[in-house]
Structure formats: C-alpha cells, structure tokens
Design a protein around this motif. Structure first.
Motif, PDB file in Angstrom:
ATOM      1  N   LYS A  58     -15.427  -4.022   5.347  1.00  0.00           N
ATOM      2  CA  LYS A  58     -14.275  -4.349   4.498  1.00  0.00           C
ATOM      3  C   LYS A  58     -14.415  -5.755   3.903  1.00  0.00           C
ATOM      4  CE  LYS A  58      -9.197  -4.507   4.578  1.00  0.00           C
ATOM      5  NZ  LYS A  58      -7.978  -4.315   5.396  1.00  0.00           N
ATOM      6  N   ASP A  70      -9.140   0.435  -2.845  1.00  0.00           N
ATOM      7  CA  ASP A  70      -9.390   1.144  -1.582  1.00  0.00           C
ATOM      8  C   ASP A  70      -9.141   2.634  -1.736  1.00  0.00           C
ATOM      9  OD1 ASP A  70     -10.082  -1.124  -0.131  1.00  0.00           O
ATOM     10  OD2 ASP A  70      -8.067  -1.439   0.682  1.00  0.00           O
ATOM     11  N   ASN A 101     -14.538  -3.592   9.891  1.00  0.00           N
ATOM     12  CA  ASN A 101     -13.972  -4.765   9.227  1.00  0.00           C
ATOM     13  C   ASN A 101     -15.040  -5.617   8.558  1.00  0.00           C
ATOM     14  OD1 ASN A 101     -11.092  -4.612   9.509  1.00  0.00           O
ATOM     15  ND2 ASN A 101     -11.336  -4.966  11.703  1.00  0.00           N
TER      16      ASN A 101
END
Length: 450
Positions: free
Chosen positions: A317, A196, A314
């Motif tokens: 992600k 990340d 999300n």
C-alpha cells in the motif's frame, strides 16, 4: 538515549545513505540542534502551511558527513525565519485519544499541531513508535486510512518527515511526523480511495510507472486540467477538473506482495527519470520544485520495506500510494515532455565530477533549506538501490546516468537564477530563466581543447 521527547543520534544508526567518516561531534551537534528545533519551533512557519525543513536538512547533511560548524551554520540560517510553537489547548489534546474526536479535528486547522504532537508523544512513550505507527497509519480502520492518505499530502512532507524519524530511529521525530500528518487537509482522500476501488475492479495487469507516464504525456485533455493561475495545481487543477481521468491512470499502478523490493526500486527510478528529464532546452538546466520531492521522498521506500513491524500488505500500500502521488504530481505540472537526451548529453560544469565525493561536499555547502542536499543524497542512494534491476526495460535510468544526474543537480543549484523551476510543464515557469543552457558546455569544451 532517544525518547519520545529527546533526540539522540547514534553513529550505529547512520541512516540509509551515509559516508563512512561520521563523527561523534557531528552527531552531538545535530542532536542538540534537533532538540532545540523540537522545543522552540512550529512544524510550519506560515499560515499558508510552508514546512519547517530543519530536521530534514540537519539529518541529511549529518549523514553526508557535515562538520559541527557547518550543521550549526545551516541551522542558524533556517531558524531565523521559523515561528515559535503554538500554545497547546489541553481541552482538545486530552480528547484526541477518542477516535471520533480525533477524526473530527483531523486537518481542521494548523494550530492543532501541538495538540496532536502531545497525543503522539504520550502514545509513543507508552507503546513505542512502531506500534503507534501501526495503530494510526496501518490498522485499516477509518482513522488509520485517512491518516495514511495524508502522509502523501503537503508535497509529501509528512512522508519525508516520518521517513527521517524511522531512518535515524528517533521517536520524537516520528511524533512530529504524525502530528504534521494530522494537520494536513483532506482533499486527496477521495482520489486515493477512488483509485483503490478502481484498482480492485481492473482485471488487466499492472502497468509500469514509465508506461503510465508516457500515456499521460500523450493525453492533451489531462494536460489542460491544471492552469497556470491555479493556486494549487494539484488540488484546483487535476483533482478539481480531471479526478476521474487521474484515478484511471493511478489505478493502473498496482503492487503485489511478492516483489516489493523491485517495485520500490522502480518508483525511485521513475521519480528520478521524470524529475531530471523535465527540462526546457535551450534554457539552463533546472529541476521542478514539486517533482524534486518525489525523488527526495523515494529514499525511504527501501527503508519501509525493511521494517518487520509493517505487514507486506501495508508495504504494498505504501508503494501504491507513493506511485499514485507521483503520477498526480506529474499531471499537476502539465505533464511536461521528458527528454532523456538532457541526461545523456549533459557535460558537468566541474572537472572534479567523476565521483560522488565532490558532489556531496558541494551539496553540504549549499546555503538553502536542505532541498539540494536531500536531492543529491537520494540520487546517490538511488544508484545503489536500482543497480540490481537496471536491465529491466521499465528502468530508464541506468548505470552512469546516476552520476550525471548528481552533477546536474548540484550544477543547477549553483547556477544563476532561482534554484527551482515551479511547474515545469508550463511555458510561463521558464520565462525567468534566460541563460542559454549550452553556454557552460561551450566554455568547458573550449577550455579542454589542446
């Protein structure tokens, strides 16, 4: 009605990929079996952590049209080696709502499963599974971040279990999935978090999955990180010996919020590509056991993209972590050469191989723990999802190749020898497979000669 403790399948919610002739009798049989499994069996069946696949298997063959007797037969076979649920420790379970205590117990021991399961049953009963998933996976706090990372551990089993729960709208299976997630260990956390951070600092455009796979295949130092003698090739090989290198590759896969459906399709295509082409001619066609999970988990990506309770950030992600897990999995099996000719030149074993119907029927009949039928179902769904994007160069699996791969999958599990090769990039993994892979092709060609 489906609840946090009761599984009740509805023909209206037939899943991401299902045949049009599902029956109420099969839905009832599958529901009864899943409830029995929920009550009578642990989520794992060995201290080593081998997973209970009954929910995956039952839901897959149900969606593919299995009759009640077939569903029960598969269940009885796989229930025979499960172990009963561990006793719940209320002194632990009652404290798990405290985020600090939750994190303290996270991944500590598999015997915590009934404690976490009880927590998630209570939470889902009170709030609904969508809100509970948000709080424990997507909230962005320390608890959610480490739980999210664990979704991809255990060869993606928590990810798969959650996918089935959401796909068939079963809160009890979502509770199982979250409980399973919480008992997995922590060793992937730093890999994901480092990736990340590296991705945030990388000003270059994101690369395609297949371009990254090509670079990894050329990296001899990365290939040498996992060793045949490793107990866990990902943990003891790639993460222990080459985490920085793996982070560099993983951080090159980045997903923006503007083209989520295409990114989901790209991951399906890439997982199918490296799983199906990792062969060792002239050995018989077999598929890597670990790679196969990258395909069977990919069926849920479009499903996650459709959930309006998951934010677009999300969703991106999810796609990033899934792609980075797949890349790490590829490296952990020594980054095998990927041979497109294995698909292009494949001759199916059966003459009734021209559509998915016979492949699905054969997959339903395979007497295993569900991996074969899950693979076939994921490939069939992959063809549907990837179709609109196949003109893009990063989609190497195109059109007719999907049906060929479906035939390859079912032919391979019906063939002699162990069904799955384990760690396809190692020569040692192929030593047990002695049958020449072209033997059946020769026989079929001779049979078809006038």
């Amino acid at each position: 009605m489906a609840t946090a403790t009761q599984i009740a399948l509805d023909l209206v919610d037939a899943g991401e990929y299902s045949v049009p002739y599902l029956s109420q009798s099969s839905a009832q049989a599958a529901s009864e079996i899943l409830n029995e499994n929920h009550e009578k069996h642990d989520i794992i069946f060995t201290d080593f952590g081998l997973h209970n696949h009954i929910a995956h298997h039952v839901l897959t063959v149900y969606g593919l049209g299995a009759k009640p007797d077939t569903i029960r037969k598969h269940y009885e076979h796989n229930a025979s080696y499960q172990r009963p649920p561990r006793p719940r420790d209320d002194s632990i379970a009652d404290q798990l709502q405290d985020p600090t205590f939750f994190l303290q117990e996270l991944g500590k021991r598999t015997t915590n499963y009934p404690n976490y399961l009880e927590l998630f049953i209570k939470e889902i009963r009170e709030k609904g599974y969508e809100r509970v998933c948000h709080e424990y996976l997507f909230a962005g706090d320390s608890r959610a971040n480490v739980m999210f990372a664990r979704l991809c551990s255990g060869t993606l089993h928590p990810f798969i279990h959650l996918g089935f729960g959401i796909e068939f709208r079963q809160p009890a299976i979502v509770a199982e999935a979250l409980g399973q997630t919480a008992i997995h260990p922590t060793w992937l956390d730093s890999f994901f978090f480092d990736a990340d951070e590296a991705a945030k600092k990388d000003a270059r455009p994101s690369r395609s999955m297949v371009a990254i796979l090509d670079s990894m295949n050329d990296d001899e130092a990365l290939k040498d990180a996992p060793r045949w003698t490793d107990k866990n090739n990902m943990r003891d090989g790639v993460i222990a010996r080459a985490q920085a290198t793996m982070v560099e590759y993983a951080s090159q896969w980045r997903v923006g919020t503007e083209d989520l459906d295409a990114a989901a399709a790209e991951l399906i295509n890439a997982a199918s590509y490296f799983t199906m082409t990792a062969q060792k001619p002239p050995k018989q066609v077999k598929f890597d056991f670990y790679f196969m999970h990258s395909v069977t988990s990919s069926i849920f990506l479009p499903l996650f993209m459709k959930q309006d309770w998951i934010s677009v950030e999300n969703k991106a992600k999810i796609l990033e972590y899934k792609g980075r897990t797949d890349l790490c999995q590829y490296a952990s099996r020594r980054s095998p050469n990927l041979l497109m000719s294995e698909i292009e030149d494949y001759i199916p074993r059966r003459v009734d191989a021209s559509d998915w119907t016979s492949i699905v029927e054969r997959a339903i009949a395979v007497d295993d723990d569900g991996h074969a039928s899950k693979l076939v179902r994921a490939l069939a769904r992959g063809q549907q999802i990837c179709g609109p994007f196949e003109e893009r160069h990063e989609f190497r699996i195109k059109k007719h190749m999907w049906l060929k791969m479906g035939n390859m999958a079912i032919d391979s599990v019906e063939d002699d020898g162990k069904r799955w090769v384990r760690s396809a990039g190692f020569i040692e993994a192929w030593e047990r497979y002695v049958s020449p892979k072209f033997e059946h092709e020769l026989a079929l060609t001779q049979h078809q000669l006038p």
